[in-house]
Design a protein around this motif. Structure first.
Motif, mmCIF file in Angstrom:
data_model
loop_
_atom_site.group_PDB
_atom_site.id
_atom_site.type_symbol
_atom_site.label_atom_id
_atom_site.label_comp_id
_atom_site.label_asym_id
_atom_site.label_seq_id
_atom_site.Cartn_x
_atom_site.Cartn_y
_atom_site.Cartn_z
ATOM 1 N N ALA A 136 -22.688 -14.875 -12.666
ATOM 2 C CA ALA A 136 -23.612 -16.005 -12.110
ATOM 3 C C ALA A 136 -23.391 -17.107 -12.344
ATOM 4 C CB ALA A 136 -24.421 -15.970 -13.832
ATOM 5 N N ALA A 137 -21.983 -17.512 -13.452
ATOM 6 C CA ALA A 137 -22.158 -18.888 -13.631
ATOM 7 C C ALA A 137 -20.609 -19.962 -12.438
ATOM 8 C CB ALA A 137 -21.635 -19.527 -15.074
ATOM 9 N N SER A 138 -20.280 -18.847 -11.489
ATOM 10 C CA SER A 138 -19.736 -18.860 -10.915
ATOM 11 C C SER A 138 -20.051 -19.697 -9.173
ATOM 12 C CB SER A 138 -18.404 -18.170 -10.254
ATOM 13 O OG SER A 138 -18.064 -18.307 -9.389
ATOM 14 N N ALA A 139 -19.541 -20.984 -9.063
ATOM 15 C CA ALA A 139 -19.769 -21.436 -7.828
ATOM 16 C C ALA A 139 -18.971 -20.706 -6.813
ATOM 17 C CB ALA A 139 -19.348 -22.622 -7.906
ATOM 18 N N GLU A 140 -17.770 -20.135 -7.276
ATOM 19 C CA GLU A 140 -17.346 -19.380 -5.638
ATOM 20 C C GLU A 140 -17.671 -18.304 -5.539
ATOM 21 O OE1 GLU A 140 -15.025 -20.409 -3.787
ATOM 22 O OE2 GLU A 140 -14.779 -21.715 -5.244
ATOM 23 N N VAL A 141 -18.352 -17.482 -6.208
ATOM 24 C CA VAL A 141 -19.291 -16.254 -6.275
ATOM 25 C C VAL A 141 -20.963 -16.443 -5.931
ATOM 26 C CG1 VAL A 141 -20.709 -14.189 -7.338
ATOM 27 C CG2 VAL A 141 -18.227 -14.182 -8.410
ATOM 28 N N ALA A 142 -21.241 -17.396 -5.880
ATOM 29 C CA ALA A 142 -22.742 -17.863 -5.339
ATOM 30 C C ALA A 142 -22.067 -18.416 -3.704
ATOM 31 C CB ALA A 142 -23.427 -19.192 -5.672
ATOM 32 N N VAL A 196 -19.555 -7.562 -7.781
ATOM 33 C CA VAL A 196 -19.262 -7.332 -9.190
ATOM 34 C C VAL A 196 -19.959 -7.850 -10.307
ATOM 35 C CG1 VAL A 196 -17.692 -6.805 -10.683
ATOM 36 C CG2 VAL A 196 -17.131 -6.108 -8.831
ATOM 37 N N TRP A 197 -21.714 -8.212 -10.616
ATOM 38 C CA TRP A 197 -22.599 -8.648 -11.575
ATOM 39 C C TRP A 197 -22.021 -9.208 -12.900
ATOM 40 C CZ3 TRP A 197 -23.933 -12.916 -9.178
ATOM 41 C CH2 TRP A 197 -25.010 -14.301 -10.381
ATOM 42 N N SER A 198 -22.349 -10.426 -13.755
ATOM 43 C CA SER A 198 -21.828 -10.676 -14.694
ATOM 44 C C SER A 198 -22.823 -11.670 -15.103
ATOM 45 C CB SER A 198 -20.740 -10.370 -16.046
ATOM 46 O OG SER A 198 -19.877 -11.035 -14.699
ATOM 47 N N ALA A 199 -22.339 -11.778 -16.256
ATOM 48 C CA ALA A 199 -22.618 -13.680 -16.546
ATOM 49 C C ALA A 199 -21.680 -14.861 -16.088
ATOM 50 C CB ALA A 199 -22.776 -13.795 -18.415
ATOM 51 N N HIS A 200 -20.049 -14.022 -15.955
ATOM 52 C CA HIS A 200 -19.817 -15.087 -15.782
ATOM 53 C C HIS A 200 -19.735 -15.247 -14.360
ATOM 54 C CE1 HIS A 200 -17.038 -14.418 -19.293
ATOM 55 N NE2 HIS A 200 -17.192 -13.102 -19.224
ATOM 56 N N LEU A 226 -23.276 -3.628 -11.524
ATOM 57 C CA LEU A 226 -24.139 -4.770 -12.922
ATOM 58 C C LEU A 226 -22.670 -3.909 -13.767
ATOM 59 C CD1 LEU A 226 -28.035 -3.625 -12.392
ATOM 60 C CD2 LEU A 226 -26.159 -5.895 -11.294
ATOM 61 N N LEU A 227 -22.554 -5.098 -14.324
ATOM 62 C CA LEU A 227 -21.502 -5.308 -15.518
ATOM 63 C C LEU A 227 -22.357 -5.854 -17.162
ATOM 64 C CD1 LEU A 227 -17.884 -7.050 -14.539
ATOM 65 C CD2 LEU A 227 -18.260 -4.494 -14.147
ATOM 66 N N ASP A 228 -23.354 -6.166 -16.759
ATOM 67 C CA ASP A 228 -23.754 -7.043 -18.203
ATOM 68 C C ASP A 228 -24.939 -7.297 -18.295
ATOM 69 O OD1 ASP A 228 -24.155 -9.260 -16.642
ATOM 70 O OD2 ASP A 228 -22.872 -10.368 -17.974
ATOM 71 N N ASP A 229 -26.666 -7.575 -18.858
ATOM 72 C CA ASP A 229 -27.561 -7.403 -18.299
ATOM 73 C C ASP A 229 -28.084 -9.255 -18.145
ATOM 74 O OD1 ASP A 229 -28.364 -5.095 -20.005
ATOM 75 O OD2 ASP A 229 -28.200 -5.640 -21.755
ATOM 76 N N THR A 230 -27.452 -9.352 -16.988
ATOM 77 C CA THR A 230 -27.353 -10.422 -16.595
ATOM 78 C C THR A 230 -28.096 -10.397 -15.203
ATOM 79 O OG1 THR A 230 -25.129 -11.350 -17.468
ATOM 80 C CG2 THR A 230 -26.411 -12.975 -15.689
ATOM 81 N N ARG A 268 -13.418 -14.451 -11.948
ATOM 82 C CA ARG A 268 -12.106 -14.379 -12.421
ATOM 83 C C ARG A 268 -12.141 -14.151 -13.533
ATOM 84 N NH1 ARG A 268 -9.383 -14.119 -9.186
ATOM 85 N NH2 ARG A 268 -8.724 -15.736 -7.806
ATOM 86 N N GLU A 269 -12.933 -14.187 -14.849
ATOM 87 C CA GLU A 269 -13.139 -13.669 -15.782
ATOM 88 C C GLU A 269 -13.574 -11.673 -15.551
ATOM 89 O OE1 GLU A 269 -14.800 -16.269 -15.329
ATOM 90 O OE2 GLU A 269 -14.478 -17.783 -16.311
ATOM 91 N N ASP A 270 -14.067 -11.360 -15.049
ATOM 92 C CA ASP A 270 -13.938 -9.396 -14.876
ATOM 93 C C ASP A 270 -13.369 -9.708 -13.761
ATOM 94 O OD1 ASP A 270 -16.729 -10.285 -16.368
ATOM 95 O OD2 ASP A 270 -17.356 -11.221 -14.122
ATOM 96 N N ALA A 271 -11.595 -9.968 -13.197
ATOM 97 C CA ALA A 271 -10.889 -9.800 -12.824
ATOM 98 C C ALA A 271 -10.457 -8.229 -12.746
ATOM 99 C CB ALA A 271 -9.773 -11.083 -12.883
#
Length: 133
Positions: free
Chosen positions: A84-90, A78-82, A107-111, A29-32
């Motif tokens: 990586a921390a999201s159970a829904e994305v996983a 759409v990959w980012s720190a957000h 890739l949106l960041d270096d995560t 959601r944070e990367d919407a």
């Protein structure tokens, strides 16, 4: 600009494979904002692009999105720190894996990518000045 061009080429190749091909967009959601940009770009080339905000009101969104992911030819993650921390994305990555749907990390960041995505060629969508992993 170069990043968008890379994604345009990827989507053009997918469109050439099948006129009925579908792309699903998975994101946190944070990367919407970035996910919507990827969605709009995909819609230029493909009629059927799955993203959660297009699920009709009242529908059970989790099984609906899982079905759309499994019906897709490719999933843009759409990959980012957000993410990586999201159970829904996983969960959605696991769904794509279980259904045998290829994924393309955006890739949106270096995560760091998880092991199942780390060996897949990614689309660089990081802002300039962001170090590559």
């Amino acid at each position: 600009m170069v990043l968008r061009a890379v994604l345009l080429v990827l989507l053009a190749m997918l469109m050439a494979v099948s006129a009925m091909a579908q792309v699903a967009v998975v994101y946190s959601r944070e990367d919407a904002q970035q996910a919507v940009k990827a969605y709009r770009l995909a819609r230029v080339f493909m009629e059927r692009v799955a993203i959660d905000f297009e699920i009709r009101p009242g529908a059970r969104w989790r099984p609906e999105m899982a079905e759309r992911i499994c019906d897709s030819r490719v999933v843009l993650v759409v990959w980012s720190a957000h993410a990586a921390a999201s159970a829904e994305v996983a969960r959605e990555i696991a769904t794509a894996t279980a259904c045998g749907v290829p994924m393309v990390p955006v890739l949106l960041d270096d995560t760091r990518l998880p092991a199942d995505l780390a060996e897949i060629q990614a689309v660089e969508w990081r802002p300039e000045g962001c170090a590559a992993q």
